[in-house]
Design an enzyme around this catalytic site. Sequence first.
Site, PDB file in Angstrom:
ATOM      1  N   HIS A 105       0.857  -1.196   0.000  1.00  0.00           N
ATOM      2  CA  HIS A 105       0.000   0.000   0.000  1.00  0.00           C
ATOM      3  C   HIS A 105       0.885   1.236   0.000  1.00  0.00           C
ATOM      4  CE1 HIS A 105      -3.150   2.831   1.154  1.00  0.00           C
ATOM      5  NE2 HIS A 105      -3.998   1.909   0.747  1.00  0.00           N
ATOM      6  N   ASP A 120      -8.008  -5.056  -0.444  1.00  0.00           N
ATOM      7  CA  ASP A 120      -8.476  -5.884  -1.563  1.00  0.00           C
ATOM      8  C   ASP A 120      -8.150  -7.361  -1.393  1.00  0.00           C
ATOM      9  OD1 ASP A 120      -7.534  -3.077  -3.459  1.00  0.00           O
ATOM     10  OD2 ASP A 120      -9.583  -3.791  -3.195  1.00  0.00           O
TER      11      ASP A 120
HETATM   12  C1  SDX Z   1      -6.088   0.294  -3.096  1.00  0.00           C
HETATM   13  O1  SDX Z   1      -4.183   4.696  -1.964  1.00  0.00           O
HETATM   14  C2  SDX Z   1      -5.209   4.105  -1.400  1.00  0.00           C
HETATM   15  O2  SDX Z   1      -5.666   4.459  -0.331  1.00  0.00           O
HETATM   16  C3  SDX Z   1      -5.801   2.947  -2.213  1.00  0.00           C
HETATM   17  C4  SDX Z   1      -6.861   2.108  -1.524  1.00  0.00           C
HETATM   18  C5  SDX Z   1      -8.138   2.891  -1.279  1.00  0.00           C
HETATM   19  O3  SDX Z   1      -8.875   2.533  -0.332  1.00  0.00           O
HETATM   20  O4  SDX Z   1      -8.430   3.808  -2.085  1.00  0.00           O
HETATM   21  O5  SDX Z   1      -6.375   1.625  -0.276  1.00  0.00           O
HETATM   22  C6  SDX Z   1      -7.255   0.911  -2.388  1.00  0.00           C
HETATM   23  O6  SDX Z   1      -5.786   0.657  -4.188  1.00  0.00           O
HETATM   24  C7  SDX Z   1      -5.257  -0.742  -2.353  1.00  0.00           C
HETATM   25  C8  SDX Z   1      -4.027  -1.231  -3.178  1.00  0.00           C
HETATM   26  C9  SDX Z   1      -4.497  -2.269  -4.189  1.00  0.00           C
HETATM   27  N1  SDX Z   1      -3.402  -2.652  -5.104  1.00  0.00           N
HETATM   28  C10 SDX Z   1      -2.789  -3.842  -5.052  1.00  0.00           C
HETATM   29  O7  SDX Z   1      -3.016  -4.703  -4.191  1.00  0.00           O
HETATM   30  C11 SDX Z   1      -1.788  -4.075  -6.188  1.00  0.00           C
HETATM   31  C12 SDX Z   1      -0.490  -4.698  -5.618  1.00  0.00           C
HETATM   32  N2  SDX Z   1       0.205  -3.669  -4.815  1.00  0.00           N
HETATM   33  C13 SDX Z   1       1.200  -2.882  -5.506  1.00  0.00           C
HETATM   34  O8  SDX Z   1       1.090  -2.724  -6.864  1.00  0.00           O
HETATM   35  C14 SDX Z   1       1.701  -1.696  -4.687  1.00  0.00           C
HETATM   36  O9  SDX Z   1       1.941  -2.152  -3.424  1.00  0.00           O
HETATM   37  C15 SDX Z   1       0.856  -0.433  -4.647  1.00  0.00           C
HETATM   38  C16 SDX Z   1       0.505   0.048  -5.983  1.00  0.00           C
HETATM   39  C17 SDX Z   1      -0.397  -0.682  -3.862  1.00  0.00           C
HETATM   40  C18 SDX Z   1       1.670   0.622  -3.915  1.00  0.00           C
HETATM   41  O10 SDX Z   1       2.762   0.875  -4.712  1.00  0.00           O
HETATM   42  P1  SDX Z   1       3.870   1.993  -4.293  1.00  0.00           P
HETATM   43  O11 SDX Z   1       3.494   2.672  -3.034  1.00  0.00           O
HETATM   44  O12 SDX Z   1       4.117   2.845  -5.501  1.00  0.00           O
HETATM   45  O13 SDX Z   1       5.110   1.142  -3.946  1.00  0.00           O
HETATM   46  P2  SDX Z   1       6.184   0.648  -4.989  1.00  0.00           P
HETATM   47  O14 SDX Z   1       5.508   0.146  -6.239  1.00  0.00           O
HETATM   48  O15 SDX Z   1       7.212   1.712  -5.126  1.00  0.00           O
HETATM   49  O16 SDX Z   1       6.801  -0.641  -4.238  1.00  0.00           O
HETATM   50  C19 SDX Z   1       7.866  -0.503  -3.296  1.00  0.00           C
HETATM   51  C20 SDX Z   1       8.618  -1.830  -3.359  1.00  0.00           C
HETATM   52  C21 SDX Z   1       9.076  -2.185  -4.779  1.00  0.00           C
HETATM   53  O17 SDX Z   1      10.210  -3.018  -4.665  1.00  0.00           O
HETATM   54  P3  SDX Z   1      11.717  -2.332  -4.737  1.00  0.00           P
HETATM   55  O18 SDX Z   1      11.757  -1.524  -6.029  1.00  0.00           O
HETATM   56  O19 SDX Z   1      11.821  -1.475  -3.493  1.00  0.00           O
HETATM   57  O20 SDX Z   1      12.661  -3.493  -4.754  1.00  0.00           O
HETATM   58  O21 SDX Z   1       7.739  -2.906  -2.970  1.00  0.00           O
HETATM   59  C22 SDX Z   1       7.562  -3.791  -4.077  1.00  0.00           C
HETATM   60  C23 SDX Z   1       7.949  -3.019  -5.321  1.00  0.00           C
HETATM   61  O22 SDX Z   1       8.368  -3.915  -6.343  1.00  0.00           O
HETATM   62  N3  SDX Z   1       6.141  -4.163  -4.080  1.00  0.00           N
HETATM   63  C24 SDX Z   1       5.670  -5.384  -4.334  1.00  0.00           C
HETATM   64  C25 SDX Z   1       4.275  -5.290  -4.168  1.00  0.00           C
HETATM   65  N4  SDX Z   1       3.938  -4.028  -3.843  1.00  0.00           N
HETATM   66  C26 SDX Z   1       5.095  -3.339  -3.789  1.00  0.00           C
HETATM   67  N5  SDX Z   1       6.282  -6.544  -4.667  1.00  0.00           N
HETATM   68  C27 SDX Z   1       5.482  -7.626  -4.861  1.00  0.00           C
HETATM   69  N6  SDX Z   1       4.131  -7.617  -4.723  1.00  0.00           N
HETATM   70  C28 SDX Z   1       3.496  -6.471  -4.382  1.00  0.00           C
HETATM   71  N7  SDX Z   1       2.156  -6.472  -4.256  1.00  0.00           N
END
Ligand code: SDX
Length: 427
Positions: free
Chosen positions: A306, A363
């Site tokens: 998140h 989710d």
């Molecule tokens: C919602 O914002 C809100 O409030 C949203 C929400 C709402 O109520 O409106 O809460 C609803 O959208 C919840 C989130 C739903 N999405 C997912 O479940 C999709 C999977 N999650 C990711 O795509 C990710 O965690 C995000 C998009 C939710 C957040 O992404 P960020 O904050 O931009 O973080 P990032 O992509 O920069 O990740 C940081 C690190 C990275 O690795 P490094 O580059 O540091 O090595 O964490 C890793 C990412 O690769 N990472 C994951 C991951 N999420 C982040 N690795 C594997 N699986 C994941 N799910």
Amino acid sequence: MNNKANLNVGNQNYEFECIKGSEDEVAIDISSLRGKTNVITIDPGFKNTGSCKSAITFLDGEKGILRYRGYSIEDLAEKADFLEVAYLLIFGNLPNQEKLDQFLFDIKENSIVDEDLKKILESFPKSAHPMGVLSSLTSALVSFNPSVSDLESKEEMYNAIVKILAKLPIIVAWVYRRAKGLPLDYGDYSLGYVENITKMMFKRPNKEYIQNDTIVSAINKLLILHADHEQNCSTSTVRIVGSSHAGLFASVSAGISALWGRLHGGANQAVIEMLEAIENDGGDTKKFMAKAKDKSDSFRLMGFGHRVYKNFDPRAKIIKVAADEVLKELGITDPILEIAKDLEKEALADPYFVDRKLYPNVDFYSGIIYKALEIPNEMFTVMFALGRLPGWIAQWKEMRENKEPIGRPRQIYIGEKYRDFLDLDLR
Ligand code: SDX
């Protein structure tokens, strides 16, 4: 903490005011930055940038706290009705019985949708994704309700609010029923808000509808848990679209499109598809965990991580318990619930996830309940939108009442410098 911030640009020092919120969050007010320094900030994804001051929702990502207008999400999910929460978010306080009754009456009085909207619905292929249909029909509603375009007075604002709260659930039910090949109707005027949504969706044309209180309670809780979440992607979309003075319905339509994305609200559908893929692959969660950690693999553990929560998403905790309860009360055993729990256990013990503070989000478990209610995977994000509607309305209303300026970010240009035009025969 000093209420000033100093910034050196070149050999010049500049001072900026800091503001502190009611929960002691601090922001540097850089609204005069470019005028003073001729430089701007840049912050892809706005990870460090506040877009507004808001009195609606507070969340603390480190502590896993979520409150709507000061009330904890735990209390509201346990004790409140979704329409009470909608009123709270939009008008700022929990309604007494008289105000709640009037609110529901005003919504019911608007709970008709022009029959011509069915023609638009029926023009979509049955394979169309429900979120695209919902966004289109929400925008089309303006054509049948021209009074909702210019909302200058409190009365015009209130009328638009009760109209969209009344009509969106009907459209959601129509989208769901058309996908199932069922006749479309307007539900039952005598019922409460959530009871009517449930009946509109699940009523069978050939037998008496018997309300299942477990299902109504589960949907009520899920709608409350999704109702608002401060400046997330879709809410920021609603605010910035509304800042151009586009109407409430058009702004909500834009928010629905933003929520559709699989990194945002579309994740609840992606989670179930991921869990079903793991089940079909023999249930080897370790294989999928490895894929999620492999940078060369685009696979991510959907429902994990998140932007703000670096602790458990409090909503995920509540939904996980509700998923167990609903499946037990409905007498359903779903192997993907066990797969979800195994994934959670493994991820919470895995340094990759622990170091990045990746926890289950809202989710991760919600789809398991929707699946148990026989809602199709593609409708999960539509249910998210139905829950988020009061939050979008509240945020849009706050933005307009605060007379916020039109949203128009700056950029740093990295393209070509000046070039003379080259005639076609010389290229
Ligand atoms: C919602 O914002 C809100 O409030 C949203 C929400 C709402 O109520 O409106 O809460 C609803 O959208 C919840 C989130 C739903 N999405 C997912 O479940 C999709 C999977 N999650 C990711 O795509 C990710 O965690 C995000 C998009 C939710 C957040 O992404 P960020 O904050 O931009 O973080 P990032 O992509 O920069 O990740 C940081 C690190 C990275 O690795 P490094 O580059 O540091 O090595 O964490 C890793 C990412 O690769 N990472 C994951 C991951 N999420 C982040 N690795 C594997 N699986 C994941 N799910």
